[in-house]
Design a protein around this motif. Sequence first.
Motif, short mmCIF file in Angstrom:
data_model
loop_
_atom_site.label_atom_id
_atom_site.label_comp_id
_atom_site.label_asym_id
_atom_site.label_seq_id
_atom_site.Cartn_x
_atom_site.Cartn_y
_atom_site.Cartn_z
N GLU A 415 32.10 33.71 -34.47
CA GLU A 415 31.10 34.77 -34.54
C GLU A 415 31.28 35.75 -33.38
OE1 GLU A 415 27.15 32.65 -36.48
OE2 GLU A 415 27.51 32.55 -34.32
N SER A 416 30.91 36.99 -33.63
CA SER A 416 30.82 37.98 -32.56
C SER A 416 29.34 38.24 -32.28
CB SER A 416 31.51 39.28 -32.98
OG SER A 416 30.80 39.88 -34.06
N ASP A 418 27.67 40.83 -32.42
CA ASP A 418 27.10 41.78 -33.37
C ASP A 418 27.11 41.26 -34.81
OD1 ASP A 418 26.70 43.64 -31.32
OD2 ASP A 418 28.77 44.37 -31.51
N ASP A 419 27.68 40.09 -35.02
CA ASP A 419 27.78 39.55 -36.38
C ASP A 419 27.51 38.04 -36.35
OD1 ASP A 419 28.16 39.36 -39.10
OD2 ASP A 419 30.34 39.18 -38.94
N ARG A 461 24.80 34.98 -26.91
CA ARG A 461 26.03 35.75 -26.89
C ARG A 461 25.84 37.12 -26.23
NH1 ARG A 461 26.87 31.98 -30.56
NH2 ARG A 461 28.97 31.50 -31.34
#
Length: 465
Positions: A415-416, A418-419, A461
Amino acid sequence: MVAAPQLIESIRLLQLAHAELRQFVEQEIEKNPLLELASNDGGASGDVSSISGDDPHIGARANDVDEPTGGGTPEGLMQWKSKRDTPNIPAGASPVLDDFAAPTETLHDHVTRQIALTAFTPKERLIAGELAAHLEDTGYLQVNLSELAGSLNVREADVERVLGTLQRFDPPGIFARTLSECLEIQLRQRDRFDPAMAALVANLEMLAQRKFQALKRHCGVDEDDLLDMWHEIRALDPKPGNRFQSARPEFIIPDVWVLPSPGGGWQIELSPDTLPKLLINQTYFAEVSRLSPQNSKDQTFLNECFQNANWLIRSLDHRAKTILKVAAEIVRHQDAFLENGVAHLRPLNLRTVADAIDVHESTVSRVTSNKYMLTPRGVFELKYFFTAAIASSEGGDAHSAEAVRHRIKGMVAVESPDDVLSDDDIVVRLKEAGIDIARRTVTKYREAMNIPSSVQRRRERRFCL
């Protein structure tokens, strides 16, 4: 039906781990003068008539499992030959390296030595020794100071003063009574326990829940300072006593080896380290029988010993063959896992294996308890290969629950900030991959793997950027 005592013991032998099995066999050897444990070179003190399944390295491919062949031993017992013989090493020729290793210092030894070097009064030394006696292997102190003071007939203030001295011992953080106190001790020794850090340590639950905005208000710091403090907390040791080994580490010894076969498929062997090699001393039996009258108590006792010895060898032989059959059937079903990894693990239940090898489900359950298999993918408990089935959204083969958990873990790992995937997003992606799964099941699997919710992951994150 009333099961005979020997039948009950035979069933119990199936579920014993190798350490428990060795202990059981040693007890039987103590009770039975006809039984002997074979030496490294396979010999015994007298002539032997029967050999149990200690050598059974039965070669088998995943799609072509051979039944063990008989070895011509008396009473129809089976002698299994190893395809990979262990080299014969004369007794005393190979020293054990552990005999030359320095003894491992325990946490109690380390603390006792520091107490001896500290300038305590006799009364303080008595208190220190009593506190040390209540020290857990993790380094924490679990004792009521008031009750301890009463039992030693000293003031509680004296106990607290001595405890304060012990909390400055090495390793930093020992003699703490809570996690917060353990971290506080370590931070004080680093001269980092300021008011902001004290507020953070007092709110560890909020830190675990990733409530960073609330923590910034509690600690009176900005985001950069809170990030530095968080990294300092993570660098501390929550269980400082664990660096000392209170006992020798326990290693898992696989019961079954699964190796790639030169001709394709897999070769399945029983490990010789997990099965004791039992011998019956026929020379001793014949000699005592010759000297004892036929109907004497000695002869009756000897006959019972001979029957029990044969029963034990048969039971060990049956146990070894059953483990091998179960392992071979597991390999048949999980061939794709051995080739390609967890993502290709297939659903499997006890009944499928039981029906294939013509035994009861309870037998498979006993055989797979506390037994381990060495594979090219690592060492796994046999029960690991039995997982529930998740239906396919495309009408194809079902998916293993363990393989689905592996997919979920992989999705979260990439995962990032932003996502970040919600549980609903994971459900959609799994259905795109042909896996029909409910949202509540995804939530259950995620929580079982200690993966925070999407909201908590997003906060963490962004905070770590």
